[in-house]
Motif scaffolding. Structure first.
Motif: not given
Length: 346
Positions: A266, A292-293, A296-297
Motif C-alpha cells: 500500500d 489491504r487498501k 479493497e480498491t
C-alpha cells in the motif's frame, strides 16, 4: 488479530471458504491440504500431488517400479522418501555421499547400485543437473523406461506456477501491473510478461536478498522490462527485521543473518495494481495486511502461496475474504511434495 487468534481454527470460516472455491479440483486440493495441516499424515500430500496429471503418472510409475533408487540425496530426494512412505525405496544414489545413511536408506554410488540391482527403476530427484544425469544413465545402458525424471517435470511446473489457471485469462486487462512478492532472480516476472495478453506490463519486483537483487536486475534488464526493483521485505508496514538468506528460500526470522528494511504494498506502489503474486516463505499474512487498501480498491488478481505454515490454508483465504468478499477462490498444486500450493483469488 493476535498470533494465537490468527492460527485458531474456526470451522464456520473453513466452511465458508470451502463454499467460495470455484471448481471441484480446488475443493479436492483444499480438502486434502486441510487434512494434512491438521494431521501431518503424508497420504494427504500424495493425494494433493495426484491432482496434477504429472503427479498422478509419476505415482503410478513408482507403484509399479522395482528396486527403486532415488538419484540425488538432496532436498527433493528427501521429500520423496518422506512423502511416498508406501513405496519400497531401496536406496539413494549419490557418489558424493556413498557409504552413509539418509532418511533411513543407504546411500550407494551408481556403480554399487548397478552391481546390486541389474534391472532397477531410478528416480532423478535433482532439479539442476537432470540433463547430465539422464545422459549418464543412458550411457550406462539403463533403459529410458526405467528412468523417472522428476527434475524435468519440476522445471515444467515452475513455469506454469502462478499463471496456468484458465480463469486468470478471463480477468486479464490491457495494461497489467504485476507485484512480484519474492522475485528471486526475476524469472517469475518474465513468465508474467509471457502470460500477458498485451505488451507493456509493468512490474514491481520485491526482493530483500542482496544476491538475488543482482540476479533479478540482470535478467529484467536483459529482457528490457519496465520495472521497479524494491530492495525490501514485504510486511504490514515500514520497519527493520532480520532475513535468513538462503537463495530461493530466504525468509524473515528472528535469528536471520542480515538486517533488512521492510514495507508494505500500500505504501510503495503508486500505480493501479492488477495482479499480485506472493511466495515469501511464511510472511504472506503480514504482507497481505500491508496490501489491504490495494486489495479493497483495485481488486487485483491474487496468486498466494498457502503451504509455508499449517494454518495458511484457512487463515490466508479468510483474510482476503474479509478484505474483499467479492473474491472467488481456486487452488492448484505445482510440486511432487508438500510445497508449491497456490491460492488464486479472482
Amino acid at each position: 488479530m493476535g498470533q494465537l487468534e490468527k492460527g485458531q481454527i474456526r470451522t464456520n470460516e473453513i466452511r465458508e471458504i470451502y463454499g467460495l472455491l470455484g471448481d471441484d479440483l480446488s475443493r479436492e486440493v483444499y480438502e486434502n491440504r486441510l487434512l494434512y495441516s491438521l494431521t501431518g499424515d503424508m497420504k494427504f500430500v500424495r493425494n494433493v500431488v495426484c491432482t496434477i496429471p504429472e503427479g498422478k503418472e509419476i505415482y503410478k510409475r513408482l507403484k509399479t517400479g522395482k528396486n527403486i533408487g532415488i538419484f540425488g540425496a538432496g532436498t527433493v530426494g528427501r521429500h520423496l522418501a518422506q512423502i511416498y512412505t508406501d513405496i519400497p525405496f531401496e536406496c539413494f544414489i549419490d557418489n558424493k555421499r556413498a557409504g552413509t545413511m539418509y532418511e533411513g536408506l543407504p546411500v550407494l554410488s551408481l556403480k554399487e547400485y548397478r552391481a546390486r540391482f541389474d534391472d532397477g527403476t531410478i528416480v532423478i530427484s535433482t532439479k539442476l543437473y537432470y540433463r547430465e544425469i539422464i545422459k549418464q544413465l543412458l550411457d550406462e545402458g539403463i533403459p529410458e523406461e526405467n528412468i523417472i525424471n522428476i527434475g524435468m517435470e519440476y522445471e515444467k511446473l515452475n513455469h506454469l506456477q502462478y499463471f496456468d489457471l484458465p480463469q486468470l485469462k478471463e480477468k486479464s486487462v490491457s495494461k497489467e501491473t504485476f507485484v512480484d512478492c519474492g522475485s528471486y532472480d526475476g524469472s517469475t516476472a518474465i513468465d508474467f510478461l509471457k502470460w500477458c495478453s498485451s505488451p507493456g506490463g509493468y512490474i514491481y519486483a520485491w526482493e530483500p536478498d542482496p544476491d538475488n537483487q543482482m540476479k533479478c536486475r540482470m535478467l529484467l534488464d536483459k529482457n528490457q522490462v519496465e520495472y521497479e526493483l524494491i530492495p525490501k521485505g514485504l510486511w504490514s508496514g515500514p520497519g527493520e527485521l532480520k532475513l535468513k538468506t538462503a537463495g530461493t528460500s530466504s525468509m524473515i526470522l528472528d535469528d536471520g543473518d542480515i538486517k533488512i528494511e521492510v514495507d508494505s504494498i500500500d505504501r510503495l506502489t503508486n500505480r493501479p495494481v492488477t495482479f499480485i503474486k506472493m511466495d515469501i516463505e511464511g510472511s504472506e499474512y503480514p504482507a497481505l495486511l500491508g496490501a489491504r487498501k490495494t486489495i479493497e480498491t483495485h481488486k487485483p488478481k491474487l496468486a498466494v502461496c498457502v503451504y509455508h505454515r499449517p494454518e495458511d490454508m484457512w487463515v490466508l483465504p479468510w483474510l482476503i475474504h474479509e478484505m474483499n468478499p467479492e473474491y472467488k477462490f481456486f487452488l492448484r498444486h505445482y510440486s511432487f511434495a508438500d510445497n508449491d500450493t497456490v491460492l488464486y483469488a479472482l
